[in-house]
Design an enzyme around this catalytic site. Structure first.
Site, PDB file in Angstrom:
ATOM      1  N   GLY A 133       0.770  -1.244   0.000  1.00  0.00           N
ATOM      2  CA  GLY A 133       0.000   0.000   0.000  1.00  0.00           C
ATOM      3  C   GLY A 133       0.801   1.294   0.000  1.00  0.00           C
ATOM      4  O   GLY A 133       0.317   2.316   0.504  1.00  0.00           O
ATOM      5  N   GLY A 134       2.003   1.259  -0.591  1.00  0.00           N
ATOM      6  CA  GLY A 134       2.792   2.497  -0.655  1.00  0.00           C
ATOM      7  C   GLY A 134       2.042   3.627  -1.356  1.00  0.00           C
ATOM      8  O   GLY A 134       2.080   4.783  -0.917  1.00  0.00           O
ATOM      9  N   CYS A 192       8.885  -5.442 -11.066  1.00  0.00           N
ATOM     10  CA  CYS A 192      10.078  -4.855 -11.695  1.00  0.00           C
ATOM     11  C   CYS A 192      11.098  -5.894 -12.135  1.00  0.00           C
ATOM     12  O   CYS A 192      12.030  -5.586 -12.871  1.00  0.00           O
ATOM     13  CB  CYS A 192      10.716  -3.854 -10.736  1.00  0.00           C
ATOM     14  SG  CYS A 192      10.995  -4.541  -9.119  1.00  0.00           S
TER      15      CYS A 192
HETATM   16  C1  LIG Z   1       6.708  -3.841  -7.174  1.00  0.00           C
HETATM   17  S1  LIG Z   1       5.527  -4.656  -6.213  1.00  0.00           S
HETATM   18  C2  LIG Z   1       4.423  -3.312  -5.834  1.00  0.00           C
HETATM   19  C3  LIG Z   1       4.609  -2.815  -4.451  1.00  0.00           C
HETATM   20  C4  LIG Z   1       3.628  -1.779  -3.989  1.00  0.00           C
HETATM   21  N1  LIG Z   1       3.681  -0.564  -4.733  1.00  0.00           N
HETATM   22  C5  LIG Z   1       3.878  -1.480  -2.517  1.00  0.00           C
HETATM   23  O1  LIG Z   1       3.849  -0.307  -2.116  1.00  0.00           O
HETATM   24  O2  LIG Z   1       4.091  -2.421  -1.748  1.00  0.00           O
HETATM   25  C6  LIG Z   1       4.601  -5.541  -7.416  1.00  0.00           C
HETATM   26  C7  LIG Z   1       3.388  -6.287  -6.857  1.00  0.00           C
HETATM   27  O3  LIG Z   1       2.650  -6.808  -7.953  1.00  0.00           O
HETATM   28  C8  LIG Z   1       2.038  -8.020  -7.540  1.00  0.00           C
HETATM   29  N2  LIG Z   1       1.680  -8.734  -8.788  1.00  0.00           N
HETATM   30  C9  LIG Z   1       2.529  -9.300  -9.673  1.00  0.00           C
HETATM   31  N3  LIG Z   1       1.842  -9.774 -10.737  1.00  0.00           N
HETATM   32  C10 LIG Z   1       0.533  -9.493 -10.510  1.00  0.00           C
HETATM   33  C11 LIG Z   1      -0.662  -9.718 -11.254  1.00  0.00           C
HETATM   34  N4  LIG Z   1      -0.629 -10.319 -12.432  1.00  0.00           N
HETATM   35  N5  LIG Z   1      -1.835  -9.297 -10.731  1.00  0.00           N
HETATM   36  C12 LIG Z   1      -1.867  -8.689  -9.515  1.00  0.00           C
HETATM   37  N6  LIG Z   1      -0.760  -8.433  -8.781  1.00  0.00           N
HETATM   38  C13 LIG Z   1       0.424  -8.831  -9.257  1.00  0.00           C
HETATM   39  C14 LIG Z   1       3.109  -8.669  -6.671  1.00  0.00           C
HETATM   40  O4  LIG Z   1       2.534  -9.575  -5.773  1.00  0.00           O
HETATM   41  C15 LIG Z   1       3.737  -7.458  -5.970  1.00  0.00           C
HETATM   42  O5  LIG Z   1       3.155  -7.243  -4.706  1.00  0.00           O
END
Ligand SMILES: C[S@@+](CC[C@H](N)C(=O)[O-])C[C@H]1O[C@@H](n2cnc3c(N)ncnc32)[C@H](O)[C@@H]1O
Length: 350
Positions: free
Chosen positions: A12-13, A77
């Site tokens: 939730g950033g 990423c």
């Molecule tokens: C870079 S992190 C985002 C972090 C987020 N902005 C935070 O503040 O914690 C990417 C997120 O995308 C999720 N994710 C990856 N593929 C996904 C998909 N196809 N559908 C939904 N979520 C996905 C992962 O579980 C991960 O938590």
């Protein structure tokens, strides 16, 4: 009220950044496939509708119903990181993002007026980036691209990331700038707010006697683009819960392995290395260690890293989340301050 959808929501950033900027908003959906991240999200935001779903699994019909004003997103990423295979669009982890760009946004009648995207630096060279720009241009979004790090704003942590902010226009835009900006204005209000949240504790004589190189123009910083005066950059001390913390000290074996390869800083530092999701698991390149006043070496705690990301003071990790899991989730998360500044700029120009 701004209707926001938080995509790839993690812990939730983006949600915290909306709060930090004092926007009048409502999260209408927060979507992520990671149950551990969702547990942390839900425990901090019990009223936000968090969905344990894939982005690809959400129908166009659902998107029309949501009728969101803003999409906030941090797609995975790994397909773009220098350490990874850089498979870009061939990496299945881009499926959710590709689906949004190819199957949702173009078809959607109720398109979001605003979009904010965060990713690693390096994303700007990818095919995924090109797909993003092509899609935005095809649908009349004005956009700006940035490479920014919290250390530029005086926050003692390096976390250079790519950001894009976009706003849909009524008429087609004639020319698009391809430049990626490394400076941004209009952050003073949030800087002052940050200082209220993490006020200066001052340094004791003992603390002051530490010979930490407090210059922020050091090897871990994005040195040419410092946006604050030297006296506005903040000591790491102001983000600590306490100087000593036995629970996070390195044991003999860890000291043997870690001391040679790790960056070690004191409370006097005005910098730290980027904390990655492997902090606590590997030493090299995963984040700084801390030398206490009694000369012990310890890890930064998850709460201290959350502070450096400028998460709310009352942000918590539920008890069942292990320290490793917390490091991993924080390593995937973002600088609430930097996203806040981008939101401030996005809405200032609206
Ligand atoms: C870079 S992190 C985002 C972090 C987020 N902005 C935070 O503040 O914690 C990417 C997120 O995308 C999720 N994710 C990856 N593929 C996904 C998909 N196809 N559908 C939904 N979520 C996905 C992962 O579980 C991960 O938590």
């Amino acid at each position: 009220m701004l209707r926001a959808v938080e995509l790839f929501s993690g812990i939730g950033g983006m949600h915290c950044a909306l709060d930090f900027v004092d926007l009048n908003y409502e999260i209408i959906a927060a979507i992520d496939i990671n149950p551990t991240a969702n547990l942390v999200y839900e425990s901090n935001f019990p009223n936000a509708p968090a969905m344990n779903r894939t982005i690809e699994g959400i129908s166009l019909n659902q998107w029309e119903k949501w009728n969101a004003d803003i999409w906030l997103m941090s797609p995975p990423c790994q397909p773009f990181t220098r350490q990874g295979k850089q498979e870009d669009l061939n990496d299945r982890r881009t499926d959710g993002f590709v689906h949004l760009m190819k199957s949702i946004l173009p078809q959607l009648k109720a398109k979001p007026k605003y979009i904010l995207l965060e990713n690693v630096s390096g994303f700007e060279y990818s095919q995924a980036h090109q797909l993003l720009l092509d899609t935005l241009q095809a649908h009349n979004y004005y956009y700006e691209q940035y490479l920014l790090s919290p250390i530029q704003f005086g926050i003692p942590n390096s976390r250079l990331r790519f950001y894009l902010i976009a706003k849909q226009q009524e008429k087609p835009i004639e020319t698009y700038s391809s430049s990626i900006l490394t400076r941004i204005s209009n952050f003073e209000r949030l800087y002052n707010k940050l200082r209220q949240k993490f006020p200066s504790k001052g340094l004791s004589l003992e603390e002051n006697s530490l010979h930490e190189n407090d210059q922020i123009t050091d090897r871990c910083s994005h040195s040419s683009e410092i946006l604050v005066q030297p006296d506005q950059s903040i000591y790491i001390n102001d983000f600590l819960i306490s100087n000593e913390n036995q629970d996070f000290e390195l044991n003999e074996k860890q000291l043997e392995r870690g001391l040679h390869v790790c960056d070690i800083i004191t409370c006097h530092a005005k910098r730290s290395f980027c904390f990655t999701k492997s902090y606590g698991k590997y030493f090299e390149g995963t984040g700084s260690l801390f030398r206490t006043l009694s000369n012990r070496i310890r890890y930064f705690t998850p709460k201290e890293i959350a502070n450096l990301h400028c998460f709310p003071l009352n942000y918590q990790f539920p008890e069942q989340i292990t320290t490793r899991q917390a490091y991993s989730l924080l390593g995937n998360s973002l600088s609430v301050f930097v996203v806040g500044v981008l939101l401030e700029n996005l809405f200032e120009r609206s």
